[in-house]
Design a protein around this motif. Structure first.
Motif, PDB file in Angstrom:
ATOM      1  N   ILE A  62     -34.697 -10.299  21.452  1.00  0.00           N
ATOM      2  CA  ILE A  62     -34.803 -11.783  21.425  1.00  0.00           C
ATOM      3  C   ILE A  62     -33.908 -12.305  22.353  1.00  0.00           C
ATOM      4  O   ILE A  62     -34.216 -13.346  23.068  1.00  0.00           O
ATOM      5  CB  ILE A  62     -34.725 -12.578  19.873  1.00  0.00           C
ATOM      6  N   LEU A  63     -32.445 -11.936  22.035  1.00  0.00           N
ATOM      7  CA  LEU A  63     -31.630 -12.358  22.999  1.00  0.00           C
ATOM      8  C   LEU A  63     -31.868 -11.992  24.336  1.00  0.00           C
ATOM      9  O   LEU A  63     -31.306 -13.029  25.268  1.00  0.00           O
ATOM     10  CB  LEU A  63     -30.162 -12.178  22.435  1.00  0.00           C
ATOM     11  N   SER A  64     -32.137 -10.992  24.560  1.00  0.00           N
ATOM     12  CA  SER A  64     -32.428 -10.641  26.201  1.00  0.00           C
ATOM     13  C   SER A  64     -33.491 -11.284  26.664  1.00  0.00           C
ATOM     14  O   SER A  64     -33.366 -11.848  27.815  1.00  0.00           O
ATOM     15  CB  SER A  64     -32.825  -9.152  26.003  1.00  0.00           C
ATOM     16  N   LEU A  65     -34.701 -11.514  25.876  1.00  0.00           N
ATOM     17  CA  LEU A  65     -35.656 -12.355  26.439  1.00  0.00           C
ATOM     18  C   LEU A  65     -35.151 -14.020  26.799  1.00  0.00           C
ATOM     19  O   LEU A  65     -35.441 -14.431  27.702  1.00  0.00           O
ATOM     20  CB  LEU A  65     -36.908 -12.513  25.469  1.00  0.00           C
ATOM     21  N   PHE A  66     -34.350 -14.551  25.658  1.00  0.00           N
ATOM     22  CA  PHE A  66     -34.067 -15.813  26.078  1.00  0.00           C
ATOM     23  C   PHE A  66     -32.930 -15.832  26.865  1.00  0.00           C
ATOM     24  O   PHE A  66     -32.960 -16.892  27.842  1.00  0.00           O
ATOM     25  CB  PHE A  66     -33.162 -16.117  24.480  1.00  0.00           C
ATOM     26  N   GLY A  67     -32.117 -14.831  27.311  1.00  0.00           N
ATOM     27  CA  GLY A  67     -31.172 -14.999  28.488  1.00  0.00           C
ATOM     28  C   GLY A  67     -31.835 -14.961  29.530  1.00  0.00           C
ATOM     29  O   GLY A  67     -31.481 -15.604  30.602  1.00  0.00           O
ATOM     30  N   ILE A  68     -32.895 -13.962  29.639  1.00  0.00           N
ATOM     31  CA  ILE A  68     -33.521 -13.808  30.940  1.00  0.00           C
ATOM     32  C   ILE A  68     -34.461 -15.069  31.332  1.00  0.00           C
ATOM     33  O   ILE A  68     -34.378 -15.412  32.663  1.00  0.00           O
ATOM     34  CB  ILE A  68     -34.691 -12.620  30.952  1.00  0.00           C
ATOM     35  N   LEU A  69     -34.952 -15.560  30.455  1.00  0.00           N
ATOM     36  CA  LEU A  69     -35.821 -16.866  30.503  1.00  0.00           C
ATOM     37  C   LEU A  69     -34.786 -18.002  30.818  1.00  0.00           C
ATOM     38  O   LEU A  69     -35.294 -19.195  31.593  1.00  0.00           O
ATOM     39  CB  LEU A  69     -36.613 -17.146  29.357  1.00  0.00           C
ATOM     40  N   ALA A  70     -33.469 -18.025  30.364  1.00  0.00           N
ATOM     41  CA  ALA A  70     -32.803 -19.007  30.699  1.00  0.00           C
ATOM     42  C   ALA A  70     -32.608 -19.430  32.539  1.00  0.00           C
ATOM     43  O   ALA A  70     -32.505 -20.452  32.751  1.00  0.00           O
ATOM     44  CB  ALA A  70     -31.206 -18.626  30.255  1.00  0.00           C
ATOM     45  N   PHE A  71     -32.740 -18.159  33.095  1.00  0.00           N
ATOM     46  CA  PHE A  71     -32.604 -18.415  34.488  1.00  0.00           C
ATOM     47  C   PHE A  71     -33.748 -19.129  35.115  1.00  0.00           C
ATOM     48  O   PHE A  71     -33.485 -20.145  36.028  1.00  0.00           O
ATOM     49  CB  PHE A  71     -32.676 -16.891  35.015  1.00  0.00           C
ATOM     50  N   SER A  72     -34.781 -19.229  34.561  1.00  0.00           N
ATOM     51  CA  SER A  72     -35.960 -20.119  34.946  1.00  0.00           C
ATOM     52  C   SER A  72     -36.058 -21.223  34.323  1.00  0.00           C
ATOM     53  O   SER A  72     -36.147 -22.414  35.281  1.00  0.00           O
ATOM     54  CB  SER A  72     -37.402 -19.251  34.815  1.00  0.00           C
TER      55      SER A  72
END
Length: 199
Positions: free
Chosen positions: A118-128
């Motif tokens: 979840i945190l990886s997904l959240f962190g990666i989506l943060a860039f967009s």
């Protein structure tokens, strides 16, 4: 171009790293079955146990973040029109709010694999979603609202307004307040983490 992108990439990856390290250091205790001992060492206080894990990490991440800022504004001479202290304070708040957001996810999902995912997904989506690659003002309302739940978005707004535009801290005061609010979220959920640790 690098003035914009470097300040986005460096601190975006720092936030992602903070997410991962925070979740792993706490949930690894539960996974390997040492969480009861972890709580016993801290006198049964989950707040003391979590603080013992996160404070040393906080100090290390703040030092790393300030070194990156020193490299950008000192060695590479990126523009810094506003206060050095405002940017240093923003770095401290970015580290703290990223840790607290990760801790909130850990309390809600006390499973190492799921929490890291979840945190990886959240962190990666943060860039967009945080407005680095596309302005939040032009996103659909239902998507743009998620940008306010990402600490890096608030740091980015402070960077744009203080470092690039030279505005006084007064004009970005709400970004500091919103990053501070991340610290309050896990306080309501630590009981769940304690229950999972004891079981």
């Amino acid at each position: 171009y690098s003035i914009y992108l470097s300040n986005s990439f460096f601190f975006f990856f720092l936030q992602l790293l903070i997410f991962q390290v925070t979740a792993f250091s706490i949930l690894h205790e539960i996974k390997r079955g040492s969480s009861r001992r972890w709580l016993q060492v801290s006198g049964g206080s989950v707040i003391r146990a979590v603080a013992g894990k996160l404070i040393p990490q906080f100090v290390i991440f703040v030092i790393v973040g300030l070194c990156i800022q020193g490299m950008l504004y000192g060695f590479w001479h990126f523009p810094l029109q506003g206060s050095v202290w405002a940017m240093a304070g923003a770095m401290v708040m970015l580290v703290m709010s990223s840790q607290m957001l990760a801790l909130t996810v850990v309390c809600i999902i006390p499973n190492l694999r799921f929490a890291l995912s979840i945190l990886s997904l959240f962190g990666i989506l943060a860039f967009s979603i945080a407005g680095f690659s596309f302005p939040c003002e032009d996103m659909y309302g239902g998507v743009a609202i998620f940008s306010w739940f990402m600490p890096i978005r608030h740091y980015f707004l402070i960077y744009i307004n203080v470092a690039l535009n030279g505005y006084p801290v007064y004009f970005v005061r709400w970004q500091y307040v919103e990053m501070l609010l991340f610290a309050l979220a896990p306080l309501l959920l630590l009981w769940k983490l304690k229950r999972e640790s004891m079981n």
